[in-house]
Design an enzyme around this catalytic site. Structure first.
Site, PDB file in Angstrom:
ATOM      1  N   GLY A   1       0.878  -1.173   0.000  1.00  0.00           N
ATOM      2  CA  GLY A   1       0.000   0.000   0.000  1.00  0.00           C
ATOM      3  C   GLY A   1       0.909   1.214   0.000  1.00  0.00           C
ATOM      4  O   GLY A   1       1.569   1.502   1.007  1.00  0.00           O
ATOM      5  N   ALA A   2       1.000   1.879  -1.149  1.00  0.00           N
ATOM      6  CA  ALA A   2       1.878   3.055  -1.252  1.00  0.00           C
ATOM      7  C   ALA A   2       1.052   4.334  -1.211  1.00  0.00           C
ATOM      8  O   ALA A   2       1.371   5.330  -1.843  1.00  0.00           O
ATOM      9  CB  ALA A   2       2.705   2.977  -2.536  1.00  0.00           C
TER      10      ALA A   2
ATOM     11  N   VAL B   1      -0.402   6.412   4.200  1.00  0.00           N
ATOM     12  CA  VAL B   1       0.340   5.814   5.326  1.00  0.00           C
ATOM     13  C   VAL B   1       1.587   5.096   4.804  1.00  0.00           C
ATOM     14  O   VAL B   1       2.693   5.267   5.348  1.00  0.00           O
ATOM     15  CB  VAL B   1      -0.540   4.831   6.133  1.00  0.00           C
ATOM     16  CG1 VAL B   1       0.297   4.154   7.220  1.00  0.00           C
ATOM     17  CG2 VAL B   1      -1.727   5.551   6.762  1.00  0.00           C
TER      18      VAL B   1
ATOM     19  N   ARG C   1     -10.876   5.754   5.792  1.00  0.00           N
ATOM     20  CA  ARG C   1     -12.210   6.307   6.095  1.00  0.00           C
ATOM     21  C   ARG C   1     -12.449   7.662   5.453  1.00  0.00           C
ATOM     22  O   ARG C   1     -11.529   8.437   5.270  1.00  0.00           O
ATOM     23  CB  ARG C   1     -12.360   6.478   7.613  1.00  0.00           C
ATOM     24  CG  ARG C   1     -12.628   5.195   8.313  1.00  0.00           C
ATOM     25  CD  ARG C   1     -13.114   5.439   9.715  1.00  0.00           C
ATOM     26  NE  ARG C   1     -12.082   5.981  10.588  1.00  0.00           N
ATOM     27  CZ  ARG C   1     -12.322   6.467  11.792  1.00  0.00           C
ATOM     28  NH1 ARG C   1     -13.564   6.496  12.254  1.00  0.00           N
ATOM     29  NH2 ARG C   1     -11.350   6.911  12.547  1.00  0.00           N
TER      30      ARG C   1
ATOM     31  N   ARG D   1     -14.669   2.795  11.269  1.00  0.00           N
ATOM     32  CA  ARG D   1     -13.623   1.854  10.848  1.00  0.00           C
ATOM     33  C   ARG D   1     -14.246   0.546  10.408  1.00  0.00           C
ATOM     34  O   ARG D   1     -13.772  -0.120   9.493  1.00  0.00           O
ATOM     35  CB  ARG D   1     -12.643   1.618  11.996  1.00  0.00           C
ATOM     36  CG  ARG D   1     -11.813   2.838  12.356  1.00  0.00           C
ATOM     37  CD  ARG D   1     -10.834   2.540  13.479  1.00  0.00           C
ATOM     38  NE  ARG D   1      -9.995   3.686  13.790  1.00  0.00           N
ATOM     39  CZ  ARG D   1     -10.296   4.599  14.720  1.00  0.00           C
ATOM     40  NH1 ARG D   1     -11.409   4.499  15.410  1.00  0.00           N
ATOM     41  NH2 ARG D   1      -9.472   5.606  14.945  1.00  0.00           N
TER      42      ARG D   1
ATOM     43  N   VAL E   1      -1.567  -2.533   9.536  1.00  0.00           N
ATOM     44  CA  VAL E   1      -2.040  -1.159   9.794  1.00  0.00           C
ATOM     45  C   VAL E   1      -3.476  -0.963   9.291  1.00  0.00           C
ATOM     46  O   VAL E   1      -4.239  -0.179   9.837  1.00  0.00           O
ATOM     47  CB  VAL E   1      -1.096  -0.129   9.119  1.00  0.00           C
ATOM     48  CG1 VAL E   1      -1.590   1.294   9.316  1.00  0.00           C
ATOM     49  CG2 VAL E   1       0.330  -0.256   9.661  1.00  0.00           C
TER      50      VAL E   1
ATOM     51  N   ASP F   1      -2.688   5.714  19.239  1.00  0.00           N
ATOM     52  CA  ASP F   1      -3.664   6.221  20.206  1.00  0.00           C
ATOM     53  C   ASP F   1      -2.942   6.836  21.406  1.00  0.00           C
ATOM     54  O   ASP F   1      -3.331   7.879  21.925  1.00  0.00           O
ATOM     55  CB  ASP F   1      -4.595   5.081  20.658  1.00  0.00           C
ATOM     56  CG  ASP F   1      -5.428   4.535  19.501  1.00  0.00           C
ATOM     57  OD1 ASP F   1      -5.730   5.320  18.577  1.00  0.00           O
ATOM     58  OD2 ASP F   1      -5.769   3.338  19.515  1.00  0.00           O
TER      59      ASP F   1
ATOM     60  N   ARG G   1      -1.458  10.226  20.511  1.00  0.00           N
ATOM     61  CA  ARG G   1      -2.467  11.297  20.528  1.00  0.00           C
ATOM     62  C   ARG G   1      -2.730  11.738  21.967  1.00  0.00           C
ATOM     63  O   ARG G   1      -2.738  12.938  22.274  1.00  0.00           O
ATOM     64  CB  ARG G   1      -3.765  10.788  19.879  1.00  0.00           C
ATOM     65  CG  ARG G   1      -3.628  10.678  18.383  1.00  0.00           C
ATOM     66  CD  ARG G   1      -4.872  10.125  17.716  1.00  0.00           C
ATOM     67  NE  ARG G   1      -4.700  10.207  16.266  1.00  0.00           N
ATOM     68  CZ  ARG G   1      -5.267   9.369  15.394  1.00  0.00           C
ATOM     69  NH1 ARG G   1      -6.042   8.396  15.805  1.00  0.00           N
ATOM     70  NH2 ARG G   1      -5.051   9.519  14.100  1.00  0.00           N
TER      71      ARG G   1
ATOM     72  N   HIS H   1      -8.757  -0.815  18.564  1.00  0.00           N
ATOM     73  CA  HIS H   1      -8.576   0.497  17.946  1.00  0.00           C
ATOM     74  C   HIS H   1      -9.954   0.968  17.484  1.00  0.00           C
ATOM     75  O   HIS H   1     -10.345   0.795  16.362  1.00  0.00           O
ATOM     76  CB  HIS H   1      -7.632   0.372  16.753  1.00  0.00           C
ATOM     77  CG  HIS H   1      -7.299   1.665  16.102  1.00  0.00           C
ATOM     78  ND1 HIS H   1      -6.872   2.766  16.800  1.00  0.00           N
ATOM     79  CD2 HIS H   1      -7.322   2.044  14.800  1.00  0.00           C
ATOM     80  CE1 HIS H   1      -6.643   3.753  15.943  1.00  0.00           C
ATOM     81  NE2 HIS H   1      -6.918   3.339  14.729  1.00  0.00           N
TER      82      HIS H   1
END
Ligand code: TXD
Length: 311
Positions: free
Chosen positions: A11-12, A15, A84, A90, A120, A150, A153, A177
């Site tokens: 997945g480029a 993230v 999302r 999610r 991820v 989390d 944050r 999560h």
């Protein structure tokens, strides 16, 4: 001389590409960026490679659509899947992303049977389960990224409120999560001093709620996607601890087998991360209400796993 480490990032997108950036600038090893979109991982990989002479890092970076290039990876970070948009939970991503994470994991296992997988993609704890069941890897080699994000944050908001450096905030956020994550005020200190000495209970409760809503706060601002700087930094911190065998104590999503009275489900708990992945799952003595919240969070994940046709 020892070979350089090899890190694959599947997945480029936001993230994945940002994780490649952090990992390259930290010289964690050579990087392979994989995506289904033709040309995009190749373009981002080349662009990042060309940043090396400016950022002064040595790393081979290759973008590809072909898993053969991932062969022999030490760590694989799976970020493939939809992110999302406003109005989506999610869990709304679940079936689509399970249909992506399963074949991705099959390809990874084929070429890197000894890798540690860092998952991820969302919904995180369910996707980690999909990767675990598909890979059939031992549980120490499949770990989900959520707790570090989390916790980061939570730490950032506490630092802002207490007007002290983020470096001095230690905290722990456990659980799935999602909305039922469990920030532990009892484990939160500022250089070892209980956080309650700096911030009142009521304000702390507000910070806990803002942490729970941390993902959606950013989704609502961005409108076209979800957070990626802090999530990618968190995934790379896990990769670093594994590749350098640092044995950091980090909150990660792990497949539980009786710990905290929970089994057969991924849930955020403190683990020791080092060579080979999870060295140990740590059982923190929790207050009864914290334990109940953790179990409730695990039950939510279990309910979601039950909605998928995987075993
Ligand atoms: O805390 C956490 N765990 C998370 C999770 C924090 C932030 C983001 N989180 C989730 O990660 C998010 O909900 C998504 O499920 C993933 C990736 O988020 P990102 O923001 O990077 O999404 P993008 O920018 O849409 O990128 C996804 C990329 C995109 O380039 C697609 O082409 C690619 O995934 N994709 C694939 N790559 C390889 N193979 C397959 N099958 C594939 N399908 C899509």
């Amino acid at each position: 001389m020892a070979e350089r480490h090899k890190i694959t990032i599947v997945g480029a997108g936001n993230v994945g590409a940002t994780a490649a950036h952090w990992a390259a600038s930290m010289e964690l090893g050579d990087i392979v960026l994989v995506d289904v979109v033709e040309g995009m991982p190749q373009g981002k990989g080349l662009d990042l490679l060309e940043a090396g002479p400016i950022g002064l890092f040595d790393a081979r970076i290759e973008g590809t659509n072909d898993y053969a290039a991932t062969a022999g990876s030490d760590v694989v970070i799976i970020t493939a899947g939809l992110a999302r948009k406003p109005g989506m939970s999610r869990d709304d991503l679940m079936k689509t992303n399970a249909g992506i994470v399963k074949p991705v994991t099959e390809q990874i296992v084929r070429y890197s049977p000894d890798a540690v997988l860092i998952v991820v993609s969302n919904p995180l704890d369910v996707m980690a389960y999909v990767a675990s069941v598909t890979s059939k890897f031992p549980r120490n080699r499949v770990v989900g990224m959520a707790g570090i994000l989390d916790t980061a944050r939570f730490r950032a908001f506490i630092a802002e409120e207490a007007k002290v450096s983020v470096e001095d905030i230690q905290a722990l956020v456990l659980g799935g999560h999602g909305d039922s994550m469990v920030p532990l005020i009892s484990c939160t200190t500022i250089s070892g001093i209980p956080v309650t000495e700096f911030i009142g209970r009521e304000k702390l409760e507000q910070i806990v709620q803002r942490t729970r809503d941390g993902g959606i706060e950013i989704v609502n601002l961005l409108k076209t996607g979800s957070a990626y700087y802090a999530p990618s930094a968190a995934a790379v911190q896990m990769a670093e601890s594994i590749l350098k065998n640092k044995r950091r104590v980090l909150p990660c999503s792990a497949l539980l087998d009786g710990e905290y009275g929970i089994s057969g489900v991924f849930c955020g708990v403190p683990v020791i991360l080092g060579a080979g992945g999870i060295g140990k799952i740590i059982e923190v003595p929790l207050l009864p209400e914290e334990l109940a919240a953790l179990r409730k969070s695990a039950d939510d994940v279990k309910t979601n796993i039950g909605k998928l046709d995987i075993s």
